[in-house]
Design a protein around this motif. Structure first.
Motif, PDB file in Angstrom:
ATOM      1  N   TYR A 133       0.756  -1.324  -0.076  1.00 34.44           N
ATOM      2  CA  TYR A 133       0.087  -0.093  -0.166  1.00 34.44           C
ATOM      3  C   TYR A 133       0.938   1.057  -0.108  1.00 34.44           C
ATOM      4  CZ  TYR A 133      -4.221  -2.493   0.494  1.00 34.44           C
ATOM      5  OH  TYR A 133      -5.506  -3.361   0.438  1.00 34.44           O
ATOM      6  N   LYS A 134       0.250   2.306  -0.664  1.00 32.45           N
ATOM      7  CA  LYS A 134       1.026   3.511  -0.837  1.00 32.45           C
ATOM      8  C   LYS A 134      -0.116   4.696  -0.475  1.00 32.45           C
ATOM      9  CE  LYS A 134       3.911   1.881  -4.626  1.00 32.45           C
ATOM     10  NZ  LYS A 134       4.515   2.149  -5.883  1.00 32.45           N
ATOM     11  N   LYS A 135       0.275   5.764  -0.208  1.00 28.53           N
ATOM     12  CA  LYS A 135      -0.370   7.041   0.234  1.00 28.53           C
ATOM     13  C   LYS A 135      -1.269   7.158  -1.185  1.00 28.53           C
ATOM     14  CE  LYS A 135       2.344  10.285   1.214  1.00 28.53           C
ATOM     15  NZ  LYS A 135       2.890  11.587   1.426  1.00 28.53           N
ATOM     16  N   ALA A 136      -2.549   7.143  -0.948  1.00 25.88           N
ATOM     17  CA  ALA A 136      -3.688   7.359  -1.998  1.00 25.88           C
ATOM     18  C   ALA A 136      -3.227   8.740  -2.822  1.00 25.88           C
ATOM     19  CB  ALA A 136      -4.978   7.422  -1.421  1.00 25.88           C
ATOM     20  N   SER A 137      -2.644   9.622  -1.966  1.00 27.12           N
ATOM     21  CA  SER A 137      -2.454  10.887  -2.767  1.00 27.12           C
ATOM     22  C   SER A 137      -1.250  10.633  -3.813  1.00 27.12           C
ATOM     23  CB  SER A 137      -2.075  12.018  -1.743  1.00 27.12           C
ATOM     24  OG  SER A 137      -0.817  11.639  -0.910  1.00 27.12           O
ATOM     25  N   ASP A 138      -0.573   9.547  -3.383  1.00 28.99           N
ATOM     26  CA  ASP A 138       0.564   9.344  -4.875  1.00 28.99           C
ATOM     27  C   ASP A 138      -0.206   8.822  -5.896  1.00 28.99           C
ATOM     28  OD1 ASP A 138       2.469   9.700  -2.919  1.00 28.99           O
ATOM     29  OD2 ASP A 138       2.957   7.752  -2.705  1.00 28.99           O
ATOM     30  N   PHE A 139      -1.413   8.525  -6.127  1.00 30.59           N
ATOM     31  CA  PHE A 139      -2.281   8.139  -7.124  1.00 30.59           C
ATOM     32  C   PHE A 139      -3.229   9.180  -7.400  1.00 30.59           C
ATOM     33  CE2 PHE A 139      -1.103   4.090  -5.233  1.00 30.59           C
ATOM     34  CZ  PHE A 139      -0.598   3.526  -6.271  1.00 30.59           C
ATOM     35  N   ASN A 140      -3.305  10.352  -6.677  1.00 31.77           N
ATOM     36  CA  ASN A 140      -4.149  11.534  -7.023  1.00 31.77           C
ATOM     37  C   ASN A 140      -5.717  10.876  -6.372  1.00 31.77           C
ATOM     38  OD1 ASN A 140      -2.385  13.343  -7.875  1.00 31.77           O
ATOM     39  ND2 ASN A 140      -2.296  12.525  -9.841  1.00 31.77           N
ATOM     40  N   ILE A 141      -5.581  10.222  -5.407  1.00 31.01           N
ATOM     41  CA  ILE A 141      -6.860   9.872  -4.954  1.00 31.01           C
ATOM     42  C   ILE A 141      -7.015  10.419  -3.333  1.00 31.01           C
ATOM     43  CG2 ILE A 141      -8.002   7.714  -3.930  1.00 31.01           C
ATOM     44  CD1 ILE A 141      -6.568   6.053  -6.294  1.00 31.01           C
ATOM     45  N   GLU A 142      -8.097  10.909  -3.264  1.00 34.10           N
ATOM     46  CA  GLU A 142      -8.600  11.514  -1.911  1.00 34.10           C
ATOM     47  C   GLU A 142      -9.675  10.784  -1.160  1.00 34.10           C
ATOM     48  OE1 GLU A 142      -9.414  15.771  -2.269  1.00 34.10           O
ATOM     49  OE2 GLU A 142      -8.480  15.891  -4.231  1.00 34.10           O
ATOM     50  N   PHE A 143      -9.535  10.878   0.334  1.00 31.28           N
ATOM     51  CA  PHE A 143     -10.729  10.342   1.043  1.00 31.28           C
ATOM     52  C   PHE A 143     -11.623  11.214   1.580  1.00 31.28           C
ATOM     53  CE2 PHE A 143      -7.981   6.770   0.408  1.00 31.28           C
ATOM     54  CZ  PHE A 143      -8.579   5.806   0.886  1.00 31.28           C
ATOM     55  N   PRO A 144     -12.884  10.947   1.771  1.00 32.89           N
ATOM     56  CA  PRO A 144     -13.882  12.016   2.212  1.00 32.89           C
ATOM     57  C   PRO A 144     -13.834  12.255   3.627  1.00 32.89           C
ATOM     58  CG  PRO A 144     -15.023  10.078   1.887  1.00 32.89           C
ATOM     59  CD  PRO A 144     -13.476   9.841   1.313  1.00 32.89           C
ATOM     60  N   PHE A 145     -12.466  11.874   4.273  1.00 37.32           N
ATOM     61  CA  PHE A 145     -12.557  12.089   5.797  1.00 37.32           C
ATOM     62  C   PHE A 145     -11.511  12.911   6.193  1.00 37.32           C
ATOM     63  CE2 PHE A 145     -13.448   7.354   4.829  1.00 37.32           C
ATOM     64  CZ  PHE A 145     -14.788   7.363   5.106  1.00 37.32           C
ATOM     65  N   ASP A 146     -11.578  13.501   7.404  1.00 39.81           N
ATOM     66  CA  ASP A 146     -10.662  14.423   7.794  1.00 39.81           C
ATOM     67  C   ASP A 146      -9.687  13.352   8.614  1.00 39.81           C
ATOM     68  OD1 ASP A 146      -8.932  16.665   8.576  1.00 39.81           O
ATOM     69  OD2 ASP A 146     -10.572  17.049  10.271  1.00 39.81           O
ATOM     70  N   PHE A 158      -2.932  -5.020  -9.981  1.00 38.95           N
ATOM     71  CA  PHE A 158      -2.247  -5.066 -11.307  1.00 38.95           C
ATOM     72  C   PHE A 158      -1.250  -4.133 -11.466  1.00 38.95           C
ATOM     73  CE2 PHE A 158      -6.190  -7.316 -11.692  1.00 38.95           C
ATOM     74  CZ  PHE A 158      -5.722  -8.742 -12.125  1.00 38.95           C
ATOM     75  N   PRO A 159      -0.199  -4.027 -12.129  1.00 38.79           N
ATOM     76  CA  PRO A 159       0.735  -2.941 -12.226  1.00 38.79           C
ATOM     77  C   PRO A 159      -0.029  -1.893 -13.218  1.00 38.79           C
ATOM     78  CG  PRO A 159       1.979  -5.007 -12.422  1.00 38.79           C
ATOM     79  CD  PRO A 159       0.636  -5.406 -12.242  1.00 38.79           C
ATOM     80  N   GLY A 160       0.041  -0.814 -12.935  1.00 42.83           N
ATOM     81  CA  GLY A 160      -0.587   0.346 -13.475  1.00 42.83           C
ATOM     82  C   GLY A 160      -2.145   0.451 -13.499  1.00 42.83           C
ATOM     83  N   ALA A 161      -2.758  -0.374 -12.584  1.00 41.68           N
ATOM     84  CA  ALA A 161      -4.193  -0.333 -12.572  1.00 41.68           C
ATOM     85  C   ALA A 161      -4.809   0.938 -12.174  1.00 41.68           C
ATOM     86  CB  ALA A 161      -4.664  -1.394 -11.416  1.00 41.68           C
ATOM     87  N   LEU A 162      -4.030   1.790 -11.593  1.00 41.28           N
ATOM     88  CA  LEU A 162      -4.472   3.145 -11.178  1.00 41.28           C
ATOM     89  C   LEU A 162      -3.891   4.299 -12.049  1.00 41.28           C
ATOM     90  CD1 LEU A 162      -4.491   2.698  -7.289  1.00 41.28           C
ATOM     91  CD2 LEU A 162      -6.424   2.914  -8.783  1.00 41.28           C
ATOM     92  N   ASP A 163      -3.209   3.884 -13.024  1.00 41.99           N
ATOM     93  CA  ASP A 163      -2.787   4.939 -14.092  1.00 41.99           C
ATOM     94  C   ASP A 163      -4.070   5.600 -14.620  1.00 41.99           C
ATOM     95  OD1 ASP A 163      -0.036   4.002 -13.763  1.00 41.99           O
ATOM     96  OD2 ASP A 163       0.039   3.191 -15.605  1.00 41.99           O
ATOM     97  N   GLY A 164      -4.164   6.994 -14.555  1.00 43.48           N
ATOM     98  CA  GLY A 164      -5.059   7.883 -14.984  1.00 43.48           C
ATOM     99  C   GLY A 164      -6.188   7.970 -14.020  1.00 43.48           C
ATOM    100  N   VAL A 165      -6.125   7.110 -13.070  1.00 47.08           N
ATOM    101  CA  VAL A 165      -7.351   7.237 -11.895  1.00 47.08           C
ATOM    102  C   VAL A 165      -6.997   8.268 -10.921  1.00 47.08           C
ATOM    103  CG1 VAL A 165      -8.661   5.967 -10.188  1.00 47.08           C
ATOM    104  CG2 VAL A 165      -8.013   4.784 -12.539  1.00 47.08           C
ATOM    105  N   GLN A 166      -7.972   9.172 -10.679  1.00 45.40           N
ATOM    106  CA  GLN A 166      -7.848  10.058  -9.738  1.00 45.40           C
ATOM    107  C   GLN A 166      -9.371  10.432  -9.206  1.00 45.40           C
ATOM    108  OE1 GLN A 166      -6.300  13.333 -11.652  1.00 45.40           O
ATOM    109  NE2 GLN A 166      -8.021  14.048 -12.592  1.00 45.40           N
ATOM    110  N   GLY A 167      -9.360  11.027  -8.178  1.00 43.21           N
ATOM    111  CA  GLY A 167     -10.552  11.473  -7.800  1.00 43.21           C
ATOM    112  C   GLY A 167     -10.910  11.250  -6.168  1.00 43.21           C
TER     113      GLY A 167
END
Length: 177
Positions: A133-146, A158-167
Motif C-alpha cells: 500500500y502507498k499513500k492514496a495521494s500518490d495516485f491522486n486519490i482523496e478520501f472524504p474523511f478528515d 495489477f501494475p498500472g491499474a491506477l494509471d489515469g485514475v484520480q478522484g
C-alpha cells in the motif's frame, strides 16, 4: 500453527461479529461499531461474498476476518470501481502472528481473480505499507474523511491499474450511518 483461509458463511456471522468486537475493543481510534458496519455491508449492493474471508486455526476456530467491498473513485469525468478494505480483524491473542497479512494477501489474490484491480483503505501506515500500500495521494486519490494523509492508502492489484485514475473515494451507504 495451521491457518486455513476460507469464505465466510452465514453460519459464521455471530462468531465473526464477536471477533470484530474483541479485535477493536482496545483500539483508541475505534468507535467500536465495526461489527455493525460489517452487518450493514453484508446486506448492501457493495457486498462481495467471495471477499468476506475468515482465518481458522486449530480445528476450525475462527481467529481472523477481512472484508473487501465495492467503492468508487469518482472524478469530474469518470467513476472507477475499486475495493474498500474494512475491516481487517484478528483476535487479540492471535495478533502479531502474521494472520492479518495472510488474510490481506489472500483477499488481494481472490479480488484480482474476480477482476478487481485496486483497493483502498484507512489504516496504519507502518502496517499496510508492508503489503504494497502507498499513500492514496500518490495516485491522486482523496478520501472524504478528515484524517492524516499517511493513513489514506491504495494498492494496485495489477501494475498500472491506477494509471489515469484520480478522484475522491465514494463509500457505499452503510459507511455513512
Amino acid at each position: 500453527m495451521n491457518i486455513k483461509i476460507r469464505q465466510e458463511q452465514i453460519i459464521d456471522y455471530s462468531v465473526v461479529d464477536n471477533l470484530i468486537k474483541c479485535a477493536f475493543g482496545n483500539v483508541e481510534e475505534s468507535d467500536h461499531t465495526e461489527h455493525q458496519l460489517v452487518g450493514r455491508l453484508r446486506k448492501s449492493d457493495a457486498f462481495i461474498p467471495e471477499l468476506s474471508l475468515v482465518a481458522e486455526v486449530d480445528e476450525e476456530k475462527i481467529v481472523g476476518h477481512i472484508l473487501l467491498t465495492k467503492v468508487k473513485i469518482v472524478s469530474e469525468n469518470k467513476s472507477v470501481i475499486s475495493l474498500g478494505v474494512a475491516p481487517l480483524s484478528v483476535l487479540p491473542e492471535f495478533q502479531k502472528q502474521g494472520i492479518g497479512g495472510i488474510l490481506l494477501r489472500e483477499a488481494h489474490s481472490r479480488a484480482s481473480r474476480l477482476g478487481y484491480d485496486s483497493a483502498v483503505l484507512l489504516g496504519h501506515k507502518d502496517y499496510y505499507t508492508r503489503f504494497g500500500y502507498k499513500k492514496a495521494s500518490d495516485f491522486n486519490i482523496e478520501f472524504p474523511f478528515d484524517v492524516p494523509e499517511e493513513c489514506c492508502m491504495a494498492i494496485e492489484l495489477f501494475p498500472g491499474a491506477l494509471d489515469g485514475v484520480q478522484g475522491i473515494v465514494h463509500y457505499s451507504d452503510p459507511f455513512r450511518i
